[in-house]
Write a protein that holds these residues in place. Structure first.
Motif, PDB file in Angstrom:
ATOM      1  N   VAL A  86      62.776  77.936  74.972  1.00 34.05           N
ATOM      2  CA  VAL A  86      62.197  79.106  75.641  1.00 34.05           C
ATOM      3  C   VAL A  86      62.137  80.313  74.707  1.00 34.05           C
ATOM      4  N   HIS A  87      63.135  80.475  73.867  1.00 29.46           N
ATOM      5  CA  HIS A  87      63.206  81.683  73.036  1.00 29.46           C
ATOM      6  C   HIS A  87      62.591  81.495  71.655  1.00 29.46           C
ATOM      7  N   GLU A  88      61.941  80.370  71.414  1.00 28.34           N
ATOM      8  CA  GLU A  88      61.265  80.152  70.140  1.00 28.34           C
ATOM      9  C   GLU A  88      60.051  81.075  70.020  1.00 28.34           C
ATOM     10  N   GLN A  89      59.929  81.753  68.867  1.00 28.34           N
ATOM     11  CA  GLN A  89      58.807  82.658  68.673  1.00 28.34           C
ATOM     12  C   GLN A  89      57.489  81.891  68.575  1.00 28.34           C
ATOM     13  N   PHE A  90      56.452  82.433  69.200  1.00 25.33           N
ATOM     14  CA  PHE A  90      55.100  81.890  69.063  1.00 25.33           C
ATOM     15  C   PHE A  90      54.119  82.992  69.419  1.00 25.33           C
ATOM     16  N   SER A  91      52.902  82.866  68.927  1.00 31.74           N
ATOM     17  CA  SER A  91      51.910  83.913  69.161  1.00 31.74           C
ATOM     18  C   SER A  91      50.581  83.300  69.559  1.00 31.74           C
ATOM     19  N   ILE A  92      49.750  84.115  70.220  1.00 29.59           N
ATOM     20  CA  ILE A  92      48.411  83.735  70.628  1.00 29.59           C
ATOM     21  C   ILE A  92      47.447  84.735  70.013  1.00 29.59           C
ATOM     22  N   GLY A  93      46.554  84.247  69.162  1.00 33.93           N
ATOM     23  CA  GLY A  93      45.587  85.131  68.523  1.00 33.93           C
ATOM     24  C   GLY A  93      44.470  85.521  69.467  1.00 33.93           C
ATOM     25  N   LYS A  94      43.917  86.710  69.229  1.00 33.79           N
ATOM     26  CA  LYS A  94      42.802  87.184  70.039  1.00 33.79           C
ATOM     27  C   LYS A  94      41.600  86.267  69.815  1.00 33.79           C
ATOM     28  N   ALA A  95      40.933  85.918  70.897  1.00 33.80           N
ATOM     29  CA  ALA A  95      39.774  85.032  70.793  1.00 33.80           C
ATOM     30  C   ALA A  95      38.675  85.702  69.978  1.00 33.80           C
ATOM     31  N   LYS A  96      38.094  84.953  69.058  1.00 37.26           N
ATOM     32  CA  LYS A  96      37.020  85.478  68.230  1.00 37.26           C
ATOM     33  C   LYS A  96      35.669  85.038  68.796  1.00 37.26           C
ATOM     34  N   PRO A  97      34.689  85.943  68.763  1.00 38.14           N
ATOM     35  CA  PRO A  97      33.365  85.560  69.292  1.00 38.14           C
ATOM     36  C   PRO A  97      32.765  84.440  68.466  1.00 38.14           C
ATOM     37  N   LEU A  98      32.116  83.525  69.135  1.00 39.84           N
ATOM     38  CA  LEU A  98      31.482  82.411  68.446  1.00 39.84           C
ATOM     39  C   LEU A  98      30.146  82.841  67.863  1.00 39.84           C
ATOM     40  N   ALA A  99      29.873  82.394  66.645  1.00 41.53           N
ATOM     41  CA  ALA A  99      28.593  82.695  66.018  1.00 41.53           C
ATOM     42  C   ALA A  99      27.494  81.903  66.701  1.00 41.53           C
ATOM     43  N   ALA A 100      26.327  82.486  66.774  1.00 43.39           N
ATOM     44  CA  ALA A 100      25.196  81.782  67.375  1.00 43.39           C
ATOM     45  C   ALA A 100      24.865  80.551  66.541  1.00 43.39           C
ATOM     46  N   PRO A 101      24.576  79.432  67.168  1.00 50.12           N
ATOM     47  CA  PRO A 101      24.264  78.225  66.408  1.00 50.12           C
ATOM     48  C   PRO A 101      22.993  78.384  65.595  1.00 50.12           C
ATOM     49  N   ALA A 102      22.992  77.807  64.397  1.00 47.48           N
ATOM     50  CA  ALA A 102      21.802  77.875  63.548  1.00 47.48           C
ATOM     51  C   ALA A 102      20.698  77.032  64.161  1.00 47.48           C
ATOM     52  N   VAL A 103      19.517  77.599  64.202  1.00 49.64           N
ATOM     53  CA  VAL A 103      18.372  76.900  64.769  1.00 49.64           C
ATOM     54  C   VAL A 103      17.321  76.727  63.691  1.00 49.64           C
ATOM     55  N   THR A 104      16.935  75.510  63.412  1.00 48.18           N
ATOM     56  CA  THR A 104      15.915  75.241  62.407  1.00 48.18           C
ATOM     57  C   THR A 104      14.550  75.585  62.985  1.00 48.18           C
ATOM     58  N   PRO A 105      13.806  76.470  62.306  1.00 47.27           N
ATOM     59  CA  PRO A 105      12.489  76.833  62.843  1.00 47.27           C
ATOM     60  C   PRO A 105      11.560  75.636  62.869  1.00 47.27           C
ATOM     61  N   VAL A 106      10.781  75.554  63.927  1.00 44.76           N
ATOM     62  CA  VAL A 106       9.821  74.472  64.071  1.00 44.76           C
ATOM     63  C   VAL A 106       8.432  75.017  63.776  1.00 44.76           C
ATOM     64  N   ILE A 107       7.763  74.453  62.780  1.00 46.32           N
ATOM     65  CA  ILE A 107       6.440  74.920  62.372  1.00 46.32           C
ATOM     66  C   ILE A 107       5.415  73.839  62.692  1.00 46.32           C
ATOM     67  N   HIS A 108       4.463  74.187  63.479  1.00 41.07           N
ATOM     68  CA  HIS A 108       3.394  73.251  63.826  1.00 41.07           C
ATOM     69  C   HIS A 108       2.140  73.627  63.039  1.00 41.07           C
ATOM     70  N   LYS A 109       1.512  72.651  62.446  1.00 42.16           N
ATOM     71  CA  LYS A 109       0.237  72.890  61.773  1.00 42.16           C
ATOM     72  C   LYS A 109      -0.869  73.035  62.813  1.00 42.16           C
TER      73      LYS A 109
END
Length: 275
Positions: free
Chosen positions: A236-259
């Motif tokens: 119970v008395h063992e030290q431990f910590s919880i880091g603040k949640a970091k915002p997730l980066a937007a997923p990379a999206v490959t542009p779609v080019i149509h001829k």
């Protein structure tokens, strides 16, 4: 005393009142027992002898103070694995009272009272938000002549060897839990009828223990069981910590080019129209 509908709740302030409706929680194909057995570091039967609370430590600038619950079991039988403290194990769960008078209750994280008699599937104690395998699916309540899920549903054995959750225990439709110095009453609404399959069997504690022992022996030899690393009991008395949640980066999206194929465009689509 606060009333909360169902055992699935959210973050509760002591002045907040909320209602969450529920539906029947049984599964058509049953709970995958093989996965529960395989994923568990430890499977034991025991009695809750102590429940304590404390918040996580602030060790770095971006740490946050998060309430946690420590549940200590006295182990009466091991089905798989063993505890680093032999006949005792303390499990750490995210949630509980904080230092400002609020209480954190997380859906899927079981609640415990001293005196509870359970069979518990444990994994990642001290690492996971809940060390119970499958959220609350890895906690089975044991009484003199019945076995129930964490949410007080009957446990049935299906013909395919899987477990299913049946009707709610009528005597447990309203359950009061003391969390820290405050009491919360959880009310379950059973809105769906459940009829057990003709070849299903409602398990007694003796039958459930045998079924579980047989399931473990199907997956592990006695030699393999003897070499399993002991599941860690968290002080119970063992030290431990919880880091603040970091915002997730937007997923990379490959542009779609149509001829552009001029011949594929109809003349009316190329016309500029005024409205």
């Amino acid at each position: 005393m606060m009333k909360v509908k169902t055992l699935a709740a959210a973050i509760l302030g002591l002045t907040l009142s909320m209602v969450i409706t529920s539906t029947h929680a049984s599964h058509a194909d049953g709970t995958n027992t093989s996965e529960l057995v395989h994923n568990a570091d430890l499977i034991f039967e025991g009695k809750v002898v102590n429940v304590e609370y404390r918040t996580s430590d602030i060790l770095k600038a971006d740490d946050v103070s998060m309430p946690h619950t420590y549940v200590t079991y006295e182990i009466t039988r091991n089905f798989k694995g063993r505890s680093s403290e032999d006949k005792l194990i303390t499990l750490r769960f995210r949630g509980g009272p904080d230092d400002t008078g609020n209480t954190l209750i997380i859906p899927g994280v079981p609640l415990f009272q001293a005196g509870d008699q359970d069979i518990v599937f444990v994994r990642g104690n001290g690492v996971e938000i809940s060390p119970v395998v499958g959220g609350n699916f890895g906690r089975f309540r044991i009484s003199k002549d019945a076995v129930h899920s964490d949410a007080w549903q009957e446990i049935w054995l299906l013909s395919n060897g899987q477990l299913d959750q049946g009707k709610f225990n009528e005597e447990k439709k309203s359950v009061t839990h003391r969390i820290g110095v405050h009491e919360f009453t959880f009310e379950t609404e059973n809105k769906a009828e459940w009829t057990p399959p003709a070849d299903a069997k409602k398990l007694t504690p003796v039958q459930f223990r045998k079924f579980l022992g047989d399931s473990v022996n199907q997956h592990y030899t006695p030699q393999a069981l003897s070499t399993l690393k002991a599941a860690r009991s968290v002080p119970v008395h063992e030290q431990f910590s919880i880091g603040k949640a970091k915002p997730l980066a937007a997923p990379a999206v490959t542009p779609v080019i149509h001829k552009l194929d001029p011949e594929a465009i109809r003349p009316e689509e190329m016309a500029i129209r005024k409205h």
